[in-house]
Design an enzyme around this catalytic site. Structure first.
Site, PDB file in Angstrom:
ATOM      1  N   CYS A 111       2.566  -6.789  22.711  1.00  0.00           N
ATOM      2  CA  CYS A 111       2.432  -5.451  22.116  1.00  0.00           C
ATOM      3  C   CYS A 111       1.433  -4.565  22.849  1.00  0.00           C
ATOM      4  CB  CYS A 111       2.047  -5.556  20.642  1.00  0.00           C
ATOM      5  SG  CYS A 111       0.396  -6.235  20.325  1.00  0.00           S
ATOM      6  N   THR A 115      -5.078 -18.608  18.238  1.00  0.00           N
ATOM      7  CA  THR A 115      -4.626 -18.340  19.613  1.00  0.00           C
ATOM      8  C   THR A 115      -5.655 -17.593  20.451  1.00  0.00           C
ATOM      9  OG1 THR A 115      -3.578 -16.232  19.008  1.00  0.00           O
ATOM     10  CG2 THR A 115      -2.230 -18.240  18.832  1.00  0.00           C
ATOM     11  N   CYS A 171       3.126  -5.522  16.105  1.00  0.00           N
ATOM     12  CA  CYS A 171       3.561  -6.452  17.157  1.00  0.00           C
ATOM     13  C   CYS A 171       4.842  -7.173  16.726  1.00  0.00           C
ATOM     14  CB  CYS A 171       2.473  -7.477  17.437  1.00  0.00           C
ATOM     15  SG  CYS A 171       2.871  -8.619  18.791  1.00  0.00           S
ATOM     16  N   CYS A 207      -3.673  -8.244  18.367  1.00  0.00           N
ATOM     17  CA  CYS A 207      -2.429  -7.467  18.449  1.00  0.00           C
ATOM     18  C   CYS A 207      -2.506  -6.202  17.601  1.00  0.00           C
ATOM     19  CB  CYS A 207      -1.245  -8.283  17.924  1.00  0.00           C
ATOM     20  SG  CYS A 207      -0.978  -9.882  18.675  1.00  0.00           S
ATOM     21  N   ARG A 230       6.112 -13.319  16.097  1.00  0.00           N
ATOM     22  CA  ARG A 230       6.142 -13.957  14.790  1.00  0.00           C
ATOM     23  C   ARG A 230       4.772 -13.860  14.131  1.00  0.00           C
ATOM     24  NH1 ARG A 230       7.615 -20.255  14.379  1.00  0.00           N
ATOM     25  NH2 ARG A 230       5.532 -20.395  15.309  1.00  0.00           N
ATOM     26  N   ARG A 277      -8.526 -11.874  23.199  1.00  0.00           N
ATOM     27  CA  ARG A 277      -7.822 -11.304  24.351  1.00  0.00           C
ATOM     28  C   ARG A 277      -6.624 -10.490  23.874  1.00  0.00           C
ATOM     29  NH1 ARG A 277      -8.422 -16.578  25.151  1.00  0.00           N
ATOM     30  NH2 ARG A 277      -6.191 -17.010  24.928  1.00  0.00           N
ATOM     31  N   CYS A 295      -2.925  -9.013  23.380  1.00  0.00           N
ATOM     32  CA  CYS A 295      -1.568  -9.548  23.406  1.00  0.00           C
ATOM     33  C   CYS A 295      -0.783  -8.927  24.557  1.00  0.00           C
ATOM     34  CB  CYS A 295      -0.881  -9.235  22.075  1.00  0.00           C
ATOM     35  SG  CYS A 295       0.863  -9.667  22.016  1.00  0.00           S
TER      36      CYS A 295
END
Length: 371
Positions: free
Chosen positions: A71, A33, A41, A37, A44, A66, A68
């Site tokens: 969170c 992705t 977080c 995080c 999932r 990048r 999240c």
């Protein structure tokens, strides 16, 4: 380093149970992705093979990930410094904005104070953070064959001229200059100690440098001027290979690099680079040691210059050269990276994972004998 204390399985188990004991001590970056995080977080959990773990928020950003939005790891890391907290809130609200010092002043903040605060918290300034975050998005779009206008929008630049200027500072040429038929292709490789730019032809790797190295634009210019058709954007087989080898290196699997390399330099310079690759991972040498090893004991300064001219980071391990007194000496990627690389390789030697690699055939030399 993080992996000196916790291995991947331990950190992934902490992620699975959202262990608050790791709050602020480790972060997870998800390769599928491009997001990083906190380990707590609520989203999932990603698959283990898609996870990379970092010690700091700054390392996540430098590796091209990048934050999240769920969170909010940047907001958590900024706690305790009101100025940093305020600016991070503004950044999260407008990550695509082309931030300037005037924007910082408009928020009622002092640029020098914020600069120190960000350096302390993240290891980089706010403007560097914003630029890296935006430019990476555009670079990835171009690498995937996207249009320049799409890359511009993905990078969050309002004007084509602004995007071209930022891109030109990194690669030394405008994205509109690419024809698709270039001999050399550049691509972005993420790593736990910062993003790198790799340049390859179809058979050999010509350059591997950290994106924030000051010498990068000059090195790319030399390659661009020497190569027929200049440098384009894309990922060729040698870049795929070095990316996989770097992933294994940072994952603790060993320090063996077999990607075919192109050596651009004088015969003396190449001799030094080949000798660098004969230093076992986990060991270091002084410049004097290198000079003696190549049979030129009085050429210590020339060896140091050749070491500094290396443009293939990590695979040609110039980070294994230290001062005669044992101190760390200059490193184009920064002394903090040099220390992390040496520490990691020493852990390999301790665990018996060091694999010595004797350099093989040299690749094509587009620059002739220029040093």
């Amino acid at each position: 380093m993080l992996y000196d204390t916790y291995d991947h399985d331990t950190l992934y188990a902490a992620l699975e149970r959202r262990d608050p004991a790791f709050e602020g001590r480790a972060y997870v970056a998800v390769t599928s992705t491009g997001i990083f995080c906190r380990l707590t977080c609520p989203a999932r959990n990603p698959k283990s093979e898609n996870c990379r773990f970092f010690e700091t928020v700054g390392e996540c950003i430098e590796a091209g990930f990048r934050p999240c939005k769920r969170c909010r790891p940047l907001a958590k890391a900024a706690e305790g410094d009101p100025g940093v907290t305020k600016l991070m809130a503004a950044f999260e609200a407008e990550p695509e904005r082309r931030w300037t010092e005037a924007d910082i002043v408009a928020l009622g903040l002092d640029p020098s104070t914020v600069r120190r605060g960000f350096k302390r918290q993240f290891g980089m300034t706010f403007l560097e953070m914003a630029r890296l975050s935006r430019l990476r998005d555009g670079f990835v779009t171009l690498s995937g064959g996207g249009r320049v206008i799409d890359a511009q929008l993905d990078a969050g630049f309002d004007s084509p001229s602004g995007f071209r200027a930022a891109f030109a500072r990194l690669l030394g040429q405008s994205p509109r200059s690419f024809t698709g038929g270039e001999l050399l292709k550049a691509d972005w490789i993420d790593s736990p100690i910062g993003a790198l730019v790799a340049v390859s032809d179809r058979t050999h790797l010509h350059l591997l440098e950290f994106v924030d190295r000051k010498a990068l634009p000059r090195e790319l210019k030399k390659l661009r001027e020497a190569a027929p058709g200049g440098i384009g954007i894309g990922r060729l087989p040698p870049t795929e290979q070095i990316a996989a080898e770097l992933a294994g290196f940072f994952a603790g699997e060993g320090a063996r690099f077999e990607t075919p390399l192109a050596y651009h330099g004088s015969p003396f310079t190449r001799e030094v680079w080949l000798e660098l690759q004969r230093i076992p991972a986990g060991e270091t040498r002084s410049y004097g040691d290198l000079a003696k090893a190549i049979g030129r004991p009085s050429a210590t300064r020339a060896v140091a210059r050749a070491n500094g001219a290396n443009q293939i980071a990590i695979a040609i391990p110039c980070h294994r050269v230290i001062g005669a007194d044992g101190s760390l000496t200059g490193y184009g990627g920064g002394l903090w990276r040099k220390r992390k690389l040496i520490d990691l390789e020493q852990s390999y030697a301790t665990k018996g994972k060091e694999k010595r690699h004797v350099p093989g055939n040299q690749g094509p030399d587009l620059l002739g004998a220029a040093s």
